[in-house]
Design a protein around this motif. Structure first.
Motif, PDB file in Angstrom:
ATOM      1  N   MET A  20      47.579  33.757 -86.600  1.00  0.00           N
ATOM      2  CA  MET A  20      46.647  34.873 -86.452  1.00  0.00           C
ATOM      3  C   MET A  20      46.156  35.328 -87.818  1.00  0.00           C
ATOM      4  O   MET A  20      46.914  35.358 -88.788  1.00  0.00           O
ATOM      5  CB  MET A  20      47.313  36.046 -85.731  1.00  0.00           C
ATOM      6  N   THR A  21      44.883  35.667 -87.887  1.00  0.00           N
ATOM      7  CA  THR A  21      44.327  36.187 -89.127  1.00  0.00           C
ATOM      8  C   THR A  21      44.325  37.707 -89.063  1.00  0.00           C
ATOM      9  O   THR A  21      43.975  38.287 -88.042  1.00  0.00           O
ATOM     10  CB  THR A  21      42.888  35.682 -89.353  1.00  0.00           C
ATOM     11  N   VAL A  22      44.717  38.327 -90.163  1.00  0.00           N
ATOM     12  CA  VAL A  22      44.810  39.779 -90.205  1.00  0.00           C
ATOM     13  C   VAL A  22      43.715  40.366 -91.092  1.00  0.00           C
ATOM     14  O   VAL A  22      42.927  41.196 -90.684  1.00  0.00           O
ATOM     15  CB  VAL A  22      46.204  40.219 -90.713  1.00  0.00           C
ATOM     16  N   ASN A  23      43.660  39.882 -92.299  1.00  0.00           N
ATOM     17  CA  ASN A  23      42.682  40.400 -93.256  1.00  0.00           C
ATOM     18  C   ASN A  23      41.985  39.215 -93.898  1.00  0.00           C
ATOM     19  O   ASN A  23      41.962  39.061 -95.108  1.00  0.00           O
ATOM     20  CB  ASN A  23      43.400  41.249 -94.306  1.00  0.00           C
ATOM     21  N   GLY A  24      41.448  38.340 -93.057  1.00  0.00           N
ATOM     22  CA  GLY A  24      40.916  37.080 -93.541  1.00  0.00           C
ATOM     23  C   GLY A  24      39.425  37.114 -93.811  1.00  0.00           C
ATOM     24  O   GLY A  24      38.680  37.880 -93.225  1.00  0.00           O
ATOM     25  N   VAL A  25      39.016  36.248 -94.727  1.00  0.00           N
ATOM     26  CA  VAL A  25      37.605  36.025 -95.026  1.00  0.00           C
ATOM     27  C   VAL A  25      37.333  34.548 -94.755  1.00  0.00           C
ATOM     28  O   VAL A  25      37.980  33.678 -95.334  1.00  0.00           O
ATOM     29  CB  VAL A  25      37.272  36.361 -96.491  1.00  0.00           C
ATOM     30  N   THR A  26      36.397  34.291 -93.860  1.00  0.00           N
ATOM     31  CA  THR A  26      36.097  32.923 -93.472  1.00  0.00           C
ATOM     32  C   THR A  26      34.889  32.400 -94.233  1.00  0.00           C
ATOM     33  O   THR A  26      33.825  33.029 -94.241  1.00  0.00           O
ATOM     34  CB  THR A  26      35.824  32.826 -91.956  1.00  0.00           C
ATOM     35  N   VAL A  31      29.499  32.424-101.306  1.00  0.00           N
ATOM     36  CA  VAL A  31      30.938  32.711-101.332  1.00  0.00           C
ATOM     37  C   VAL A  31      31.213  33.973-102.126  1.00  0.00           C
ATOM     38  O   VAL A  31      31.958  34.864-101.684  1.00  0.00           O
ATOM     39  CB  VAL A  31      31.722  31.521-101.922  1.00  0.00           C
ATOM     40  N   PHE A  32      30.625  34.076-103.301  1.00  0.00           N
ATOM     41  CA  PHE A  32      30.829  35.259-104.144  1.00  0.00           C
ATOM     42  C   PHE A  32      30.356  36.521-103.419  1.00  0.00           C
ATOM     43  O   PHE A  32      31.024  37.556-103.458  1.00  0.00           O
ATOM     44  CB  PHE A  32      30.066  35.121-105.463  1.00  0.00           C
ATOM     45  N   GLU A  33      29.211  36.411-102.760  1.00  0.00           N
ATOM     46  CA  GLU A  33      28.664  37.569-102.048  1.00  0.00           C
ATOM     47  C   GLU A  33      29.582  38.012-100.914  1.00  0.00           C
ATOM     48  O   GLU A  33      29.809  39.214-100.708  1.00  0.00           O
ATOM     49  CB  GLU A  33      27.277  37.223-101.481  1.00  0.00           C
ATOM     50  N   GLU A  34      30.122  37.047-100.178  1.00  0.00           N
ATOM     51  CA  GLU A  34      30.983  37.383 -99.046  1.00  0.00           C
ATOM     52  C   GLU A  34      32.273  38.052 -99.509  1.00  0.00           C
ATOM     53  O   GLU A  34      32.685  39.075 -98.949  1.00  0.00           O
ATOM     54  CB  GLU A  34      31.306  36.119 -98.243  1.00  0.00           C
ATOM     55  N   PHE A  35      32.905  37.498-100.526  1.00  0.00           N
ATOM     56  CA  PHE A  35      34.144  38.112-101.023  1.00  0.00           C
ATOM     57  C   PHE A  35      33.870  39.459-101.675  1.00  0.00           C
ATOM     58  O   PHE A  35      34.698  40.378-101.585  1.00  0.00           O
ATOM     59  CB  PHE A  35      34.855  37.174-102.003  1.00  0.00           C
TER      60      PHE A  35
END
Length: 393
Positions: free
Chosen positions: A140-146, A156-160
């Motif tokens: 299970m993902t809790v605090n994940g960034v896909t 990628v930089f923008e999403e994180f």
């Protein structure tokens, strides 16, 4: 969960919102039912076909036979039953058919304990293995960034940045020397005389779901992504394989995979498309020994903060400007990756079977590619694409 991002644990949910399914009556006696159906088929001949057709869907539901590859995140929503979860898994490419998952769930009483939430699974899994992963809280993902396949470093930089509040510029600063982030020496050289830019992290940000620690940093996130990249490359034996099969550097094959990730839509086209790139860049038989791709030119535009353009709107200067290292007619493989390729594109770079083709084009709405040995064949394929409504004419 990768590197320093492994410390987060799932906290118990007092109302987990478990899904429920009703187990089909008599499922425990499936073997006996199967025998009876076979007997009926033998005794009644064609008249037993209705019964056979009904039960064969249970016994022969399409299913993969392996543990799966890569990574995909799927969501189990409140109120989802076995059929709904199966459909979600089939759409995501996890299981071959929803029915295979429903059958697996019906045979496992623990399936009623699957909890609402997002799960990290693999693509092309056997249904029973997919069920097992859904039953394991570790997935299970809790605090994940896909991060999806094919995203650029900018995306990628923008999403994180959006998910963590860390300034975009901090990711740019952290990525100025990829060797300090874990990119090893074998990735920092080429066989074609071109230099690898150590300040370019493109291609090394492996697409996956990353769990965020309590206090994330740009440097820590990028190191975790590179660590994941290294682990996946080791699993594929990527570096040794491309050097042995194609006599090129791992970096050049990574560049090819990044282009294929953008150009090809279907898994079966990843290898053949990469072979076209190899044929153009390395065979010595393509007139300019160059790639001649709009996708590399558009990547350069995006690096400048501009929007990509369709073929007919690209200007002569954009295609051929000397200040553009990704320009149309640069000899050999592109100077660097244009995206971050996923598992299937990387495997395509490893298994690019020999072919006589130098051209490819998408010819239908499903994303199927057609290949040509000559420009005349390529033009004929373009006409097929036009008839199918592909906007390239």
């Amino acid at each position: 969960m990768i590197g320093e991002m492994e410390d987060l644990k799932y906290e118990d949910n007092p109302d987990p919102g478990r899904w429920r399914h009703r187990k089909e009556k008599g499922a425990g006696r499936s073997a006996m039912v199967f025998v009876v159906v076979l007997l009926l088929f033998g005794v009644l001949g064609g008249g037993a076909w209705f019964g056979w057709n009904r039960y064969s869907g249970y016994f022969f539901a399409a299913d993969y036979d392996g543990p799966g590859t890569g990574e995909v995140v799927v969501a189990v929503k409140k109120g989802d039953g076995g059929s709904a979860i199966g459909a979600t898994l089939e759409t995501a490419g996890v299981v071959k058919s929803a029915k295979a998952f429903v059958n697996a769930a019906a045979d496992d009483p623990k399936s009623t304990t699957i909890q609402v939430g997002s799960y990290k699974l693999r693509k092309q899994m056997k249904a029973t293995d997919a069920l097992a992963m859904l039953l394991d809280r570790k997935n299970m993902t809790v605090n994940g960034v896909t991060i999806p396949e094919g995203w650029t470093k900018m995306q990628v930089f923008e999403e994180f940045s959006k998910k963590t509040g860390i300034e975009y510029a901090e990711f740019e600063t952290a990525a100025k020397d990829i060797s300090k982030l874990g990119v090893t020496a074998e990735w920092l050289k080429r066989t074609d005389g071109k230099k690898v830019d150590k300040s370019n992290i493109e291609g090394f940000l492996y697409p996956a779901t990353y769990e965020l620690p309590e206090k994330p940093t740009a440097d820590g996130i990028l190191k975790a992504m590179v660590k994941n990249f290294n682990a996946e490359m080791d699993k594929l034996n990527f570096a040794a394989t491309v050097q042995e099969k194609y006599d090129i550097s791992p970096y050049e094959a990574l560049v090819a995979a990044s282009i294929t990730q953008v150009e090809a839509l279907l898994p079966e086209d990843m290898g053949p498309t990469t072979r076209v790139l190899y044929n153009r860049a390395y065979s010595g038989k393509f007139p300019c020994e160059c790639l001649q791709l709009d996708s590399t030119v558009n990547y350069w535009l995006r690096l400048q903060g501009k929007e990509g353009k369709s073929s007919e709107k690209l200007t002569v200067d954009e295609l051929h400007g000397e200040d553009n290292p990704y320009r149309y007619n640069v000899k050999g493989m592109a100077i660097g990756p244009i995206s971050n390729p996923g598992d299937i594109a990387l495997k395509g770079a490893l298994d690019a079977k020999k072919s006589p083709y130098y051209f490819f084009v998408t010819v239908n709405a499903a994303g199927k590619m057609a290949y040509g040995k000559t420009f005349a064949e390529h033009e004929a394929n373009i006409q097929i694409a036009c008839k199918n409504g592909i906007p390239i004419c």
